[in-house]
Design an enzyme around this catalytic site. Structure first.
Site, PDB file in Angstrom:
ATOM      1  N   GLU A 230       0.870  -1.095  -0.021  1.00  0.00           N
ATOM      2  CA  GLU A 230       0.026   0.041   0.096  1.00  0.00           C
ATOM      3  C   GLU A 230       0.809   1.189   0.045  1.00  0.00           C
ATOM      4  O   GLU A 230       1.722   1.452   0.894  1.00  0.00           O
ATOM      5  CB  GLU A 230      -0.789  -0.141   1.099  1.00  0.00           C
ATOM      6  CG  GLU A 230      -2.146   0.953   1.070  1.00  0.00           C
ATOM      7  CD  GLU A 230      -1.840   2.347   1.555  1.00  0.00           C
ATOM      8  OE1 GLU A 230      -1.223   3.002   0.710  1.00  0.00           O
ATOM      9  OE2 GLU A 230      -2.155   2.362   2.689  1.00  0.00           O
ATOM     10  N   CYS A 264      -2.954   8.391   3.689  1.00  0.00           N
ATOM     11  CA  CYS A 264      -2.713   7.884   2.194  1.00  0.00           C
ATOM     12  C   CYS A 264      -3.891   8.035   1.497  1.00  0.00           C
ATOM     13  O   CYS A 264      -4.074   8.495   0.059  1.00  0.00           O
ATOM     14  CB  CYS A 264      -2.401   6.470   2.270  1.00  0.00           C
ATOM     15  SG  CYS A 264      -0.942   6.150   2.986  1.00  0.00           S
TER      16      CYS A 264
END
Length: 460
Positions: A230, A264
């Site tokens: 990720e 994020c």
């Protein structure tokens, strides 16, 4: 060498230092984890669930103390640190309650009538490489499902969060996890390959920068190790219409500046329909101007410091470069003259879709707003990225928003919500945002041996 230190971004002072694990000590750590795995993989689900439930209870009792640790390490306001720990508790209880049924063998209706089923068996020792922006929850999202599967974990947490990572390990021991099943290791970044080269380490999960992801993925390819990455995002928040422009603008600013914009899934590109654009920008500018910036434990603080002075300076520099390239800085974006890693939240318009802030993730409290002439233009801007983590579409017409959402290129798209994450559904992205999924049944399946059995009734 990685330096494991508490460099308090609220003050700019280094408060604690920890020695990194030497390369020579790594085999012993893996030995211990592998030996613990051999016992843990044969534990029953009831025991594993009890550990996670107890962990959740311990964290609920001590969440303010734990939140103060990360406030000191990376600057998260106290109320947000407590909210992060509440999310961890939710994950712990959810996996404790649901993993046993999700990990039951899958019975296959074979066309030839032969008894066929697939078990979801643990693989062994796994390496976690986790970031600093959600110090507890990022570790937990990877660790909790893997403990329920029966895997063992070696955790390399971000070097600026050495105290919270040690606390998490201690909490698991207090919750009843056998020693060695989970190891907090201050591994030097240069020694990650030594860990993954060992046959007993079966894979890794990394949340972090693209550079780190590509580096470790290359190592995984070299040794044939399973992984999930990720790597951040440049997420679009598309506002097609609203019946309250001011409230919508305030909501967007709050979502974007949460955790000082160091998320994020934060909406780094806010795309607004032309009909409401001018009013939206005015209301958003007012909302940004009212944000209270301060130390993590100051009363009423909205946004704390960035994770480090270096990180703050990089964000400020990129904002200044955007202005030089033609963007309009409508508010903030400057360093605050006080010790620590503080800056004014910024609001920019007029950023071109091919410029830095549109093309690359900005990890800081900068609200960037784009005008969309119509839905087709909004979709063009939304998909003008090489990332693909989370995205959102906002409208009073839910059917229209859902139809639009299906055209957005991302791993996750929400209607009338953004920056959501729960244990029940898959979390992850595409393209430069990485691959693989955490959470839910997808997170449980990541590091299992899907072992097929076929049971014939007769020898011949």
């Amino acid at each position: 060498m990685s330096r494991y230190e508490v460099n308090n971004p609220n003050t700019g002072r280094t408060e604690e230092s920890f020695e990194s694990l030497s390369a020579d000590a790594i085999p012993a750590v893996i030995d211990r984890a592998h030996h613990a795995f051999l016992g843990w993989k044969d534990s029953d689900m009831e025991e594993r669930s009890e550990v996670l439930h107890t962990l959740g209870e311990l964290i609920s009792e001590e969440k303010e103390r734990l939140a103060r640790i990360i406030g000191r390490e990376m600057g998260k306001p106290l109320k947000d640190g407590i909210a992060e720990l509440d999310a961890l508790v939710k994950h712990a209880h959810w996996f404790a309650d649901n993993a046993p049924s999700l990990l039951e063998p899958t019975v296959v209706e074979a066309s030839d009538g032969v008894t066929t089923y697939v078990t979801h068996d643990p693989l062994g020792v796994l390496l976690g490489i986790m970031p600093w922006n959600f110090p507890y929850n990022q570790m937990a999202r990877f660790v909790l499902p893997q403990l329920m599967v029966g895997n063992a974990i070696i955790m390399k947490q971000a070097s600026i969060c050495p105290v919270s990572s040690a606390e998490f390990a201690a909490l698991l021991l207090r919750a009843g996890l056998p020693e060695g099943v989970y190891t907090n290791a201050y591994v030097d970044s240069a020694d990650v390959e030594h860990v993954l080269a060992d046959f007993r380490v079966k894979g890794f999960s990394l949340t972090g920068s693209e550079a780190a992801g590509r580096s470790v993925a290359a190592i995984a390819g070299k040794y044939g190790k399973r992984c999930v990455l990720e790597l951040g995002g440049n997420d679009p928040m598309v506002i097609l219409d609203t019946d309250d422009v001011v409230a919508m603008a305030r909501k967007a600013v709050q979502i974007r500046t949460f955790n000082a914009g160091q998320v994020c899934t934060s909406p780094k590109r806010i795309i607004v329909a032309s009909e409401i654009y001018d009013d939206f920008v005015e209301a958003a500018t007012d909302a940004v101007s009212q944000i209270k910036v301060g130390a993590f434990d100051e009363e009423g603080v909205d946004v704390g410091p960035l994770s480090s002075i270096q990180a703050r300076d990089e964000v400020v520099e990129r904002i200044q470069m955007a202005v030089k390239d033609g963007a309009t800085l409508r508010w903030g974006g400057r360093k605050i003259d006080r010790p620590g890693a503080f800056m004014e939240p910024a609001l920019l318009t007029g950023v071109g879709v091919d410029q830095d802030l549109s093309c690359n993730e900005l990890f800081g409290p900068a609200v960037v707003i784009y005008r969309a002439e119509d839905e087709e233009d909004a979709l063009r801007i939304a998909n003008a990225t090489e990332y693909g983590l989370q995205s959102s579409v906002w409208s009073t017409d839910v059917e229209k928003a859902e139809s639009f959402a299906r055209k957005v290129q991302a791993g996750m798209t929400f209607v009338n919500a953004h920056r959501e994450s729960g244990p029940e559904y898959a979390f992850g992205g595409i393209n430069r945002s990485g691959y693989g999924r955490e959470q839910g049944q997808w997170g449980l399946a990541l590091f299992t041996n899907e072992h097929t059995f076929r049971i014939h009734d007769h020898i011949l």
